[in-house]
Design an enzyme around this catalytic site. Structure first.
Site, PDB file in Angstrom:
ATOM      1  N   CYS A   1       3.313   8.436   1.277  1.00 52.89           N
ATOM      2  CA  CYS A   1       3.745   7.516   2.332  1.00 52.89           C
ATOM      3  C   CYS A   1       4.037   6.182   1.658  1.00 52.89           C
ATOM      4  CB  CYS A   1       2.636   7.396   3.376  1.00 52.89           C
ATOM      5  SG  CYS A   1       3.028   6.235   4.707  1.00 52.89           S
TER       6      CYS A   1
ATOM      7  N   CYS B   1       0.278  -2.663  15.387  1.00 49.53           N
ATOM      8  CA  CYS B   1       0.421  -2.283  13.981  1.00 49.53           C
ATOM      9  C   CYS B   1      -0.079  -3.401  13.061  1.00 49.53           C
ATOM     10  CB  CYS B   1       1.897  -1.992  13.701  1.00 49.53           C
ATOM     11  SG  CYS B   1       2.279  -1.799  11.949  1.00 49.53           S
TER      12      CYS B   1
ATOM     13  N   CYS C   1       6.139  -6.949   7.771  1.00 49.81           N
ATOM     14  CA  CYS C   1       7.214  -6.431   8.608  1.00 49.81           C
ATOM     15  C   CYS C   1       7.573  -7.480   9.648  1.00 49.81           C
ATOM     16  CB  CYS C   1       6.770  -5.137   9.312  1.00 49.81           C
ATOM     17  SG  CYS C   1       8.089  -4.402  10.321  1.00 49.81           S
TER      18      CYS C   1
ATOM     19  N   GLU D   1       0.824  -1.201   0.000  1.00 46.80           N
ATOM     20  CA  GLU D   1       0.000   0.000   0.000  1.00 46.80           C
ATOM     21  C   GLU D   1       0.861   1.254   0.000  1.00 46.80           C
ATOM     22  OE1 GLU D   1      -4.016  -1.836   1.892  1.00 46.80           O
ATOM     23  OE2 GLU D   1      -2.805  -0.622   3.205  1.00 46.80           O
TER      24      GLU D   1
ATOM     25  N   SER E   1      10.500   5.684  16.139  1.00 47.03           N
ATOM     26  CA  SER E   1       9.251   5.315  16.817  1.00 47.03           C
ATOM     27  C   SER E   1       9.597   4.802  18.205  1.00 47.03           C
ATOM     28  CB  SER E   1       8.522   4.234  16.014  1.00 47.03           C
ATOM     29  OG  SER E   1       8.187   4.749  14.743  1.00 47.03           O
ATOM     30  N   LEU E   2       9.194   5.535  19.220  1.00 47.35           N
ATOM     31  CA  LEU E   2       9.667   5.246  20.575  1.00 47.35           C
ATOM     32  C   LEU E   2       8.610   4.503  21.412  1.00 47.35           C
ATOM     33  CD1 LEU E   2      12.426   5.812  21.711  1.00 47.35           C
ATOM     34  CD2 LEU E   2      11.548   7.924  22.713  1.00 47.35           C
ATOM     35  N   HIS E   3       7.492   5.123  21.638  1.00 43.00           N
ATOM     36  CA  HIS E   3       6.306   4.518  22.277  1.00 43.00           C
ATOM     37  C   HIS E   3       6.465   4.100  23.739  1.00 43.00           C
ATOM     38  CE1 HIS E   3       5.115   4.361  18.138  1.00 43.00           C
ATOM     39  NE2 HIS E   3       5.849   3.315  17.864  1.00 43.00           N
TER      40      HIS E   3
ATOM     41  N   GLY F   1       6.343  -1.913   6.579  1.00 42.92           N
ATOM     42  CA  GLY F   1       7.724  -2.370   6.691  1.00 42.92           C
ATOM     43  C   GLY F   1       8.639  -1.464   7.480  1.00 42.92           C
TER      44      GLY F   1
ATOM     45  N   CYS G   1       5.437  -5.090  16.069  1.00 47.31           N
ATOM     46  CA  CYS G   1       4.813  -4.166  17.028  1.00 47.31           C
ATOM     47  C   CYS G   1       3.339  -4.559  17.179  1.00 47.31           C
ATOM     48  CB  CYS G   1       4.944  -2.719  16.550  1.00 47.31           C
ATOM     49  SG  CYS G   1       6.667  -2.273  16.280  1.00 47.31           S
TER      50      CYS G   1
ATOM     51  N   SER H   1      11.548   6.616   8.747  1.00 46.97           N
ATOM     52  CA  SER H   1      11.030   6.293  10.081  1.00 46.97           C
ATOM     53  C   SER H   1      11.442   4.883  10.461  1.00 46.97           C
ATOM     54  CB  SER H   1       9.504   6.408  10.066  1.00 46.97           C
ATOM     55  OG  SER H   1       8.962   6.023  11.314  1.00 46.97           O
TER      56      SER H   1
ATOM     57  N   CYS I   1      -1.807   5.644  10.116  1.00 45.86           N
ATOM     58  CA  CYS I   1      -0.586   4.985  10.574  1.00 45.86           C
ATOM     59  C   CYS I   1      -0.891   3.589  11.112  1.00 45.86           C
ATOM     60  CB  CYS I   1       0.038   5.781  11.714  1.00 45.86           C
ATOM     61  SG  CYS I   1       0.577   7.395  11.219  1.00 45.86           S
TER      62      CYS I   1
HETATM   63  N1  SAH Z   1       8.508   0.668  10.593  1.00 46.40           N
HETATM   64  C1  SAH Z   1       8.660   2.062  10.719  1.00 46.40           C
HETATM   65  C2  SAH Z   1       7.847   2.855   9.737  1.00 46.40           C
HETATM   66  C3  SAH Z   1       6.421   2.417   9.479  1.00 46.40           C
HETATM   67  S1  SAH Z   1       5.271   2.596  10.779  1.00 46.40           S
HETATM   68  C4  SAH Z   1       8.373   2.507  12.135  1.00 46.40           C
HETATM   69  O1  SAH Z   1       7.810   1.730  12.896  1.00 46.40           O
HETATM   70  O2  SAH Z   1       8.738   3.631  12.463  1.00 46.40           O
HETATM   71  C5  SAH Z   1       4.940   4.354  10.826  1.00 46.40           C
HETATM   72  C6  SAH Z   1       4.427   4.849  12.175  1.00 46.40           C
HETATM   73  O3  SAH Z   1       3.101   4.406  12.443  1.00 46.40           O
HETATM   74  C7  SAH Z   1       5.280   4.368  13.340  1.00 46.40           C
HETATM   75  O4  SAH Z   1       5.605   5.440  14.182  1.00 46.40           O
HETATM   76  C8  SAH Z   1       4.345   3.400  14.033  1.00 46.40           C
HETATM   77  O5  SAH Z   1       4.672   3.258  15.372  1.00 46.40           O
HETATM   78  C9  SAH Z   1       3.014   4.027  13.815  1.00 46.40           C
HETATM   79  N2  SAH Z   1       1.905   3.105  14.017  1.00 46.40           N
HETATM   80  C10 SAH Z   1       1.886   1.780  13.761  1.00 46.40           C
HETATM   81  N3  SAH Z   1       0.696   1.256  14.053  1.00 46.40           N
HETATM   82  C11 SAH Z   1      -0.078   2.263  14.507  1.00 46.40           C
HETATM   83  C12 SAH Z   1      -1.444   2.354  14.946  1.00 46.40           C
HETATM   84  N4  SAH Z   1      -2.238   1.290  14.958  1.00 46.40           N
HETATM   85  N5  SAH Z   1      -1.902   3.565  15.328  1.00 46.40           N
HETATM   86  C13 SAH Z   1      -1.115   4.650  15.278  1.00 46.40           C
HETATM   87  N6  SAH Z   1       0.166   4.637  14.865  1.00 46.40           N
HETATM   88  C14 SAH Z   1       0.697   3.455  14.494  1.00 46.40           C
HETATM   89 FE1  SF4 Z   2       6.945  -2.753  11.499  1.00 44.60          FE
HETATM   90 FE2  SF4 Z   2       6.813  -0.120  11.975  1.00 44.60          FE
HETATM   91 FE3  SF4 Z   2       4.610  -1.684  12.124  1.00 44.60          FE
HETATM   92 FE4  SF4 Z   2       6.511  -1.884  13.979  1.00 44.60          FE
HETATM   93  S1  SF4 Z   2       5.220  -0.085  13.574  1.00 44.60           S
HETATM   94  S2  SF4 Z   2       5.489  -3.597  12.957  1.00 44.60           S
HETATM   95  S3  SF4 Z   2       8.334  -1.567  12.757  1.00 44.60           S
HETATM   96  S4  SF4 Z   2       5.805  -1.259  10.310  1.00 44.60           S
END
Ligand code: SAH
Ligand code: SF4
Length: 358
Positions: free
Chosen positions: A117, A131, A124, A104, A231-233, A176, A128, A208, A348
């Site tokens: 984007c 995600c 991936c 996508e 991406s810290l969280h 990814g 996480c 990212s 996201c």
């Molecule tokens: N893999 C990379 C880039 C793709 S994800 C990364 O993780 O940074 C892009 C962003 O979307 C990341 O900051 C990720 O934490 C965030 N993200 C993933 N799933 C999400 C969700 N369900 N709601 C909000 N943000 C999310």
């Molecule tokens: Fe992969 Fe980024 Fe999704 Fe984490 S948030 S599973 S690193 S795409």
């Protein structure tokens, strides 16, 4: 140089394209017209290009469909589906690759500017929990040409929508983990930022990462001209590892040290992304701890309200403004990511290839 299925012309850097021509006895100066046709003009069919005879001959002899025995093919992803969102500003493209896998790509319009984007992998491996891409697991890396192909698709779509509009911004925030596929990403971003072609400024490109430390170190050592987003969280190891399993491999302390070193080496600001999840990482205490953790780093914090995904039961924080205020009071720029395309699952972490090829 001949592979059974051929090579993608979109995989090549400018100098590799010059070499390809030269090795077939064509003046490498013709690379410019070929590059412009592919990248500036985003052609899907080189037979319509106005090439000088030596290049025309080379293209006719060497560029085919990848199944006809010619050396090269073009990475033109097939549009499997386009889903506009009800806000009218976001278009999500489901693109089918040559092996049938789907990825996508999302085109977002903000006042006068457009951002694409882009995905770096099918699925991936980082897992996480919140995600959708992580929930589907890892299928394969994308080649550079498949990354470039997404941007060219977005350019063509935008050109049809409004020829005066330009694509100026790019985020590697689709499906990814870009730093897990760093070679292809490096090659693709070189092409995408080349002024002779797609010409998206390096400072308008964000990579990212979930925190792949060797990749961050390489970006610093090689002085990549792009922005870094991390991406810290989580502000403590347990908090983060519960959401981001790879934190066990590249732990928070080491990640922050790598970010600090990146900041010192490059002098650049780092964008930290924080998906706000009710009861998990949205307390005032967490915000204070985060401010402490990032002390001394030139950081901008981007808060992303959790978007719903099928495989995760958590919910978005009701109100992240207190969290934001604490970080701002500590001196950090801190903004909310604009929510886009939630109704078409283009927000996201909501991107997910369909199961049609699995
Ligand atoms: N893999 C990379 C880039 C793709 S994800 C990364 O993780 O940074 C892009 C962003 O979307 C990341 O900051 C990720 O934490 C965030 N993200 C993933 N799933 C999400 C969700 N369900 N709601 C909000 N943000 C999310
Ligand atoms: Fe992969 Fe980024 Fe999704 Fe984490 S948030 S599973 S690193 S795409």
């Amino acid at each position: 140089m001949i592979a059974t299925n051929g090579l993608s012309l979109h995989d090549l850097s400018y100098s590799e394209m010059e070499q390809a021509l030269q090795s077939d006895g064509v003046n490498p100066a013709h690379a410019k017209a070929l590059w412009q046709g592919l990248h500036r003009d985003a052609l899907v069919d080189l037979s319509v290009a106005d090439f000088l005879p030596p290049l025309r001959k080379w293209v006719d002899e060497n560029v085919g469909n990848g199944r006809d025995g010619r050396h090269f093919f073009l990475d033109i992803p097939e549009l499997a589906e386009e889903i506009p969102s009800s806000d009218g500003l976001t278009r999500k493209f489901l693109l089918r690759l040559r092996d049938g896998q789907t990825i996508e790509t999302v085109l977002m319009g903000y006042e006068g500017r457009h951002t694409v984007c882009v995905s770096s992998q099918v699925g991936c491996a980082m897992g996480c929990v919140f995600c959708a891409t992580g929930q589907m697991g890892f299928m394969r890396h994308l080649r550079a040409g498949e990354i470039v192909g997404q941007v060219l698709h977005a350019r063509r779509a935008l050109r049809e929508q409004n020829p005066d509009m330009h694509l100026r911004n790019l985020v590697m925030m689709g499906m990814g983990e870009p730093l897990h596929n760093i070679e292809a990403v490096r090659q693709a971003l070189g092409t995408i930022s080349d002024v002779r072609g797609i010409n998206i400024g390096p400072s308008k490109i964000a990579v990212s990462t979930v925190g792949v430390i060797p990749g961050i170190e390489r970006m610093a050592a090689e002085n990549w001209p792009y922005r870094l987003a991390v991406s810290l969280h989580g502000s403590r190891e347990e908090e983060r590892a519960a959401l981001v399993p790879v934190s066990k491999r590249w732990n928070l302390e080491a990640l922050i040290a790598a970010c600090r070193a990146y900041g010192i080496k490059t002098g650049k600001r780092i964008f930290f992304e924080w998906t706000l999840i009710a009861g998990e990482n949205d307390s005032a205490q967490t915000a204070h701890r985060l401010a402490k953790l990032l002390e001394g780093i030139n950081a901008h914090i981007n808060l992303i309200p959790l978007n719903p995904t099928g495989g995760y039961g958590g919910s978005a924080s009701k109100d992240g403004h207190e969290f934001q205020r604490i970080l701002r009071d500590a001196g950090f720029p801190c903004t909310f990511r604009q929510r886009r395309g939630i109704d078409v699952a283009a927000g996201c972490g909501m991107l997910k290839a369909r199961g049609e090829t699995a």
